[in-house]
Design a protein around this motif. Structure first.
Motif, PDB file in Angstrom:
ATOM      1  N   LEU A  45       9.848 -10.607   0.312  1.00 41.26           N
ATOM      2  CA  LEU A  45       9.226 -11.452   1.302  1.00 41.26           C
ATOM      3  C   LEU A  45       8.012 -11.519   0.950  1.00 41.26           C
ATOM      4  O   LEU A  45       7.072 -10.509   0.781  1.00 41.26           O
ATOM      5  N   PRO A  46       7.114 -12.631   1.239  1.00 44.61           N
ATOM      6  CA  PRO A  46       5.863 -12.861   1.109  1.00 44.61           C
ATOM      7  C   PRO A  46       4.955 -12.551   2.077  1.00 44.61           C
ATOM      8  O   PRO A  46       5.589 -11.845   3.297  1.00 44.61           O
ATOM      9  N   GLU A  47       3.654 -12.558   1.848  1.00 47.07           N
ATOM     10  CA  GLU A  47       2.682 -12.248   2.915  1.00 47.07           C
ATOM     11  C   GLU A  47       2.874 -13.286   4.137  1.00 47.07           C
ATOM     12  O   GLU A  47       2.774 -14.515   3.516  1.00 47.07           O
TER      13      GLU A  47
ATOM     14  N   ILE B 217      -1.906  -2.970  19.584  1.00 47.13           N
ATOM     15  CA  ILE B 217      -2.710  -3.468  18.745  1.00 47.13           C
ATOM     16  C   ILE B 217      -2.659  -2.859  17.517  1.00 47.13           C
ATOM     17  O   ILE B 217      -3.173  -1.693  17.467  1.00 47.13           O
ATOM     18  N   ASP B 218      -2.508  -3.476  16.353  1.00 43.09           N
ATOM     19  CA  ASP B 218      -2.674  -2.728  14.933  1.00 43.09           C
ATOM     20  C   ASP B 218      -3.905  -3.073  14.166  1.00 43.09           C
ATOM     21  O   ASP B 218      -4.678  -3.993  14.268  1.00 43.09           O
ATOM     22  N   ARG B 219      -4.363  -1.969  13.350  1.00 40.29           N
ATOM     23  CA  ARG B 219      -5.427  -2.323  12.459  1.00 40.29           C
ATOM     24  C   ARG B 219      -5.272  -1.888  11.171  1.00 40.29           C
ATOM     25  O   ARG B 219      -6.076  -2.095  10.358  1.00 40.29           O
ATOM     26  N   SER B 220      -3.976  -1.802  10.934  1.00 38.18           N
ATOM     27  CA  SER B 220      -3.444  -1.811   9.392  1.00 38.18           C
ATOM     28  C   SER B 220      -2.098  -2.948   9.326  1.00 38.18           C
ATOM     29  O   SER B 220      -1.549  -3.300  10.343  1.00 38.18           O
ATOM     30  N   ASN B 221      -2.130  -3.351   7.992  1.00 38.95           N
ATOM     31  CA  ASN B 221      -1.334  -4.362   7.867  1.00 38.95           C
ATOM     32  C   ASN B 221      -1.386  -5.548   8.580  1.00 38.95           C
ATOM     33  O   ASN B 221      -0.361  -6.197   9.289  1.00 38.95           O
ATOM     34  N   THR B 222      -2.486  -5.964   8.826  1.00 38.69           N
ATOM     35  CA  THR B 222      -2.971  -7.110   9.622  1.00 38.69           C
ATOM     36  C   THR B 222      -3.125  -8.218   8.694  1.00 38.69           C
ATOM     37  O   THR B 222      -3.593  -9.354   9.137  1.00 38.69           O
ATOM     38  N   GLY B 223      -2.907  -8.014   7.512  1.00 37.17           N
ATOM     39  CA  GLY B 223      -3.092  -9.485   6.653  1.00 37.17           C
ATOM     40  C   GLY B 223      -4.783  -9.801   6.605  1.00 37.17           C
ATOM     41  O   GLY B 223      -5.282 -10.941   6.427  1.00 37.17           O
ATOM     42  N   GLY B 224      -5.454  -8.952   6.639  1.00 33.54           N
ATOM     43  CA  GLY B 224      -6.948  -8.930   6.434  1.00 33.54           C
ATOM     44  C   GLY B 224      -7.628  -8.999   7.785  1.00 33.54           C
ATOM     45  O   GLY B 224      -8.906  -8.912   7.934  1.00 33.54           O
TER      46      GLY B 224
ATOM     47  N   GLY C 211       3.862   1.712   5.625  1.00 33.51           N
ATOM     48  CA  GLY C 211       2.704   1.435   4.409  1.00 33.51           C
ATOM     49  C   GLY C 211       2.943   0.044   3.805  1.00 33.51           C
ATOM     50  O   GLY C 211       2.960  -1.023   4.405  1.00 33.51           O
ATOM     51  N   ASP C 212       2.638   0.139   2.429  1.00 37.61           N
ATOM     52  CA  ASP C 212       2.674  -1.004   1.648  1.00 37.61           C
ATOM     53  C   ASP C 212       3.932  -1.470   0.928  1.00 37.61           C
ATOM     54  O   ASP C 212       3.754  -2.200  -0.093  1.00 37.61           O
TER      55      ASP C 212
END
Ligand SMILES: Nc1nc2c(ncn2[C@@H]2O[C@H](COP(=O)(O)OP(=O)(O)O)[C@@H](O)[C@H]2O)c(=O)[nH]1
Ligand SMILES: Nc1nc2c(ncn2[C@@H]2O[C@H](COP(=O)(O)OP(=O)(O)O)[C@@H](O)[C@H]2O)c(=O)[nH]1
Ligand SMILES: [Mn+2]
Ligand SMILES: [Mn+2]
Ligand SMILES: [Mn+2]
Ligand SMILES: [Mn+2]
Lengths: 252, 252
Positions: free
Chosen positions: B9-11, B112-119, B209-210
């Motif tokens: 899957l893409p971003e 609210i997330d601060r990781s995997n936010t797409g920047g 993670g990533d």
């Protein structure tokens, strides 16, 4: 990843060998996770009891009387006595009993079951489920991990889910600290309780009723290249919810 | 039962069609459960934000100041402001923010997330995740169910697990009331939250993670012949833990 119920298991009784019964019924592999419902672990460990085993003391009688007052339902004070004897901390004493069991799990009625007991009045949780998991694992002919599960409720959300109460051969959690997200930032989520997620998976397959499927094999799942953590049960010091419940009193 | 990550899957970006991307990447079937991480649902719904969007009011400044006092760590009051604006009830305001989101989920920092936010600086939860699930489901060419997941902590136990925050095409829970155990007795366990168990299963495969695996297909699992229940979030009235936390005050 795959999860399947071990087929054709018998009714378990005190002294039965769970590991041998399971390996006779399926082709267990070295990288499988074997999830076993606590109900059968309790049965083979002779953790059945009757209410007559628990003559109620003053505290149990007080709890039962308050419960009847509040709900109008009759409550056997010997059941409250059994819960107290199975517990090392009373987190809530009304309108129901939420306690810490001797191995750290917090659950309603100390996890004592009155269904799927094999005819006994009460089925207590295993005394030390991680030791039970280790014993089952030692008797396996392959190097599988073992998770002992129970069904448990939780705050904030309705309903119950499968949770782990004991485990052997793998850490309780994946520790993601220090790893990065897709954007290269350090992760916020720190610890993923994979034994609980495995227990939840097993519960989807086992069910809660008369299916007769107390063992589930999780295949082709890997812990992966992560740090592990053995911590599953919060200490009271770090658990604000437990602290709050200590100070709280039920009002109708 | 089988669970596999949808590959390649893409971003995801605002306006992207999750259903079409997933069906292009795997052969989804009518009786599958498609579990989708809220992070990509938020991305396609444009639920990104920056701290500058949240000029802090008095309450947010008070919360951030107390936090700094207690921990010595700096805290941006605009983050507290974002959490407050995403919440309909403040369950705990120290030593961290535990709130109810507009759709009933109780989580730290309103999810609210601060990781995997797409920047983006912040990624907010979808506004109404069950509606998101319905929209994804409507665009599928097959009759699969959809569960929107997040990773969440819980009282009593360390670590986080996958939970459902939205669902469509199936009930939230199996209601076992009225069914019997192996001995013919009526069951005690009443409601099994299968959407949470499915989310936990998906999380075992997705990770935090990533890995780039925000969608997991659960195949060959069936809800079975049970009553269903749509209730997932407890009302405050029936949630003693929430009542206790309202009265509780943090002391260092
Ligand atoms: N074959 C077999 N199945 C059992 C036995 N005891 C319970 N089960 C099954 O195990 C599964 C889980 O039962 P449950 O009462 O929910 O166990 P718990 O979650 O560990 O308290 C259900 O499918 C039961 O029918 C047993 O002695 N033999
Ligand atoms: N392919 C792809 N994967 C993503 C994207 N965003 C997050 N992920 C993956 O989705 C999974 C879950 O991410 P996580 O941040 O834990 O999401 P949450 O639990 O919904 O908050 C991880 O495998 C991430 O790498 C995206 O836009 N595209
Ligand atoms: Mn049980
Ligand atoms: Mn159960
Ligand atoms: Mn999240
Ligand atoms: Mn996650």
């Amino acid at each position: 990843m795959e999860a399947f119920a071990v087929p054709g298991l018998p009714e378990f009784e005190t002294g039965d060998d769970i590991a041998t019964a399971i390996e006779a019924a399926c082709d267990l592999r070295g990288d499988d996770v074997l999830c076993v419902a606590s109900t059968i672990v309790s049965k083979v460990e002779g953790r059945t009891a009757t209410l007559a085993d628990y003559p109620a003391g003053p505290r149990a009688r007080e709890i039962a009387a308050r419960f009847e007052e509040q709900t109008g339902e009759e409550r056997d004070p010997r059941f409250a006595q059994a819960v107290l004897e199975e517990s090392t901390d009373l987190v809530m004493d009304e309108p129901f009993l939420l306690t810490e069991t001797r191995f750290g799990h917090v659950g309603v009625n100390a996890g004592i079951d009155r269904s799927n007991t094999g005819g006994a009045e009460l089925l207590l949780l295993p005394k030390r489920p991680s030791e039970s998991a280790r014993r089952i694992r030692e008797r396996l002919s392959v190097d599988a991990s073992v998770v002992v599960t129970d069904t448990s409720g939780r705050p904030f959300r309705h309903g119950q889910t499968g949770v782990a109460i004991g485990w052997a051969g793998m850490p309780a959690s994946r520790d993601w600290r220090g790893e990065t997200d897709r954007d290269g930032h350090e992760l916020e989520v720190t610890v993923e309780s994979v034994v609980d997620e495995l227990a939840a998976t097993a519960n989807l397959v086992s069910g809660e009723g008369d299916d007769g499927t107390p063992a589930v094999v999780v295949r082709d799942w890997t812990f992966g290249d992560h740090e592990g953590s053995e911590n599953l049960y919060r200490s009271v010091e770090g658990d604000f919810v437990r602290q709050a419940l200590r100070e709280w009193h039920y009002e109708q």
